[in-house]
Design a protein around this motif. Structure first.
Motif, PDB file in Angstrom:
ATOM      1  N   ALA A 302     112.406 121.841   4.621  1.00 16.34           N
ATOM      2  CA  ALA A 302     113.555 121.350   3.651  1.00 16.34           C
ATOM      3  C   ALA A 302     114.568 120.243   4.150  1.00 16.34           C
ATOM      4  CB  ALA A 302     114.493 122.553   3.309  1.00 16.34           C
ATOM      5  N   THR A 303     114.380 120.013   5.434  1.00 18.96           N
ATOM      6  CA  THR A 303     114.991 118.913   6.003  1.00 18.96           C
ATOM      7  C   THR A 303     114.490 117.527   5.738  1.00 18.96           C
ATOM      8  OG1 THR A 303     114.176 119.305   8.176  1.00 18.96           O
ATOM      9  CG2 THR A 303     116.216 120.365   7.812  1.00 18.96           C
ATOM     10  N   ILE A 305     113.594 116.529   2.712  1.00 12.84           N
ATOM     11  CA  ILE A 305     113.523 116.083   1.475  1.00 12.84           C
ATOM     12  C   ILE A 305     115.089 115.302   1.512  1.00 12.84           C
ATOM     13  CG2 ILE A 305     114.050 116.846  -0.745  1.00 12.84           C
ATOM     14  CD1 ILE A 305     111.275 117.469   0.070  1.00 12.84           C
ATOM     15  N   ILE A 329     109.585 118.770  -6.508  1.00 15.76           N
ATOM     16  CA  ILE A 329     109.482 119.892  -5.702  1.00 15.76           C
ATOM     17  C   ILE A 329     108.820 121.061  -6.639  1.00 15.76           C
ATOM     18  CG2 ILE A 329     111.090 121.670  -4.692  1.00 15.76           C
ATOM     19  CD1 ILE A 329     112.947 119.399  -3.773  1.00 15.76           C
ATOM     20  N   ARG A 332     110.132 126.400  -3.340  1.00 21.20           N
ATOM     21  CA  ARG A 332     111.204 126.660  -2.252  1.00 21.20           C
ATOM     22  C   ARG A 332     111.245 128.029  -1.696  1.00 21.20           C
ATOM     23  NH1 ARG A 332     115.225 123.032  -1.211  1.00 21.20           N
ATOM     24  NH2 ARG A 332     115.324 121.096  -2.535  1.00 21.20           N
ATOM     25  N   GLU A 335     112.737 127.905   4.765  1.00 18.93           N
ATOM     26  CA  GLU A 335     113.007 126.915   5.268  1.00 18.93           C
ATOM     27  C   GLU A 335     112.100 125.617   5.000  1.00 18.93           C
ATOM     28  OE1 GLU A 335     115.634 125.951   6.603  1.00 18.93           O
ATOM     29  OE2 GLU A 335     116.502 127.914   6.683  1.00 18.93           O
ATOM     30  N   ASN A 336     111.058 126.126   3.989  1.00 20.26           N
ATOM     31  CA  ASN A 336     110.080 125.329   3.507  1.00 20.26           C
ATOM     32  C   ASN A 336     110.042 124.962   1.936  1.00 20.26           C
ATOM     33  OD1 ASN A 336     108.651 125.210   6.079  1.00 20.26           O
ATOM     34  ND2 ASN A 336     107.608 127.150   5.594  1.00 20.26           N
ATOM     35  N   VAL A 337     109.575 123.767   1.776  1.00 18.83           N
ATOM     36  CA  VAL A 337     109.429 123.206   0.255  1.00 18.83           C
ATOM     37  C   VAL A 337     108.064 122.787  -0.005  1.00 18.83           C
ATOM     38  CG1 VAL A 337     110.232 121.561  -1.342  1.00 18.83           C
ATOM     39  CG2 VAL A 337     111.638 122.369   0.325  1.00 18.83           C
TER      40      VAL A 337
END
Length: 378
Positions: A302-303, A305, A329, A332, A335-337
């Motif tokens: 996610a970091t 994005i 997107i 979600r 911690e993953n996208v």
């Protein structure tokens, strides 16, 4: 004199409050007026992180991976036997025999209760006698008419045949009434509890006992509206019950409602689970889990994005420089996208440090091993 003292004290209090809030003004700070050299970083394209800057921006890179996304729905539901019946009496009468042992297995047609049938038996005998008499009358009239006896007209013979059909119907009704005095199992299954005993008087429609065919159970539960795209007959459902902790059972969807509930915004689903050994009981509470595994999709932390007025995007490394690309997107989780982007798997994506980048800026991986300088021969 006292008034002057008050004025000086007020000024001192105001000045103290100003200094405490804002500090000493620059005009009264020590060193005012002395020129101090200020170090300024080069700006523009030659600055740090710029396309032609003197140094690269340190970021954290990770390869773009492909993973399927598992979408799961959980719901609590109740179970019932695949077939069940409540045995009742069609007629009134007093019980003369009872075979209603709780939890006993019965087959369809087995006798459960017998009612007093003496009156029904007598009615059947009377109807049979009338049938025999009507049949003999018709046979006699037919013989007489064939012999040329003019006293037996067609009308007389027709009336006799009508009386014969009525007598046959009366026999059928009497046989049915006698059969109703014997109560049989309508389905095969396991008997429940019953309070009926020999000598009890039953009235029509009185419940006698329940029978459950538990060779399979039907579990009914509610799923949210967004699950309708995953519903299909025969789809697997994982079931578990707190009565049997740690065990999982596989069922399949056998039916679901044709509309969404207006209040709960959910759809009712029924799943069938086999129960050949009788481990599961009707009425158990189950947790149903319906899972859907998508095709492999691009996935990033996610970091990675970043957001702007144009929407979501990710930064990736291209020959030592940072490039940004818009993404969509899809899902979600933690911690993953999971996303849709015009990038191949394996592309090195910037997962930390993207907030300080510009298009085309030089970047270096913080986790890359430092290169050893060449040793010059002396």
């Amino acid at each position: 004199m006292k008034k002057t003292f008050y004025v000086i004290a007020s000024i001192a209090i105001v000045a103290g409050a100003y200094l405490w809030a804002f500090g000493v003004p620059d005009a009264f700070a020590p060193g005012v007026g002395s020129e101090a050299p200020v170090s300024q970083a080069p700006a523009g394209p030659g600055g740090p992180g710029g396309p032609g800057g003197g140094g690269a921006t340190t970021v954290v890179l990770a390869p773009l991976e492909m993973q399927p996304f598992e979408d799961s729905f959980r719901a609590i539901g109740n179970s019932e036997a695949v077939r069940s019946a409540t045995v009742t009496s069609d007629v009134s009468g007093r019980t003369v025999s009872v075979d209603l042992t709780a939890n006993a297995e019965v087959s369809q047609g087995d006798v459960l209760v017998r009612l007093d049938a003496r009156a029904a038996t007598l009615s059947l005998e009377t109807a049979q006698s009338e049938l025999e008499q009507a049949s003999a009358t018709v046979a006699r009239y037919e013989r007489l008419q064939q012999s040329g006896n003019s006293t037996i007209t067609d009308v007389t013979l027709s009336e006799a045949r009508l009386a014969l059909r009525l007598a046959e119907a009366n026999v059928g009704q009497a046989e049915l009434a006698l059969e109703d005095r014997t109560i049989r199992a309508p389905i095969s299954g396991r008997l429940g509890l019953s309070d009926v005993n020999v000598g009890d008087y039953l009235t029509a429609n009185d419940p006698i006992i329940t029978i459950d065919d538990s060779s399979a159970l039907l579990v009914e539960f509610e799923l949210p509206e967004r699950s309708v795209g995953f519903l299909s007959l025969g789809r697997d459902v994982t079931l578990e019950t707190p009565s049997l902790t740690g065990r999982f059972f596989q069922g399949e969807i056998v039916s679901f409602d044709s509309r969404i509930d207006e209040v709960t915004r959910s759809v009712t689903v029924r799943a069938r689970v086999a129960n050949p050994d009788g481990t599961l009981w009707p009425g158990m509470t189950f947790t149903a889990r319906l899972s859907n595994l998508s095709e492999p999709l691009l996935v990033v932390p996610a970091t990675a994005i970043t957001w702007s007025r144009d929407g979501a995007s990710v930064w990736y490394e291209d020959e030592g420089h940072a490039q940004s690309i818009p993404v969509t997107i899809l899902h979600r989780r933690d911690e993953n996208v999971w996303l849709d982007a015009d990038l191949p798997a394996g592309t090195m994506v910037i997962i930390e440090g993207a907030h300080k980048l510009r298009q085309g800026a030089a970047v270096t991986d913080a986790n890359a091993e430092p290169q050893q300088p060449d040793q010059e021969s002396k």
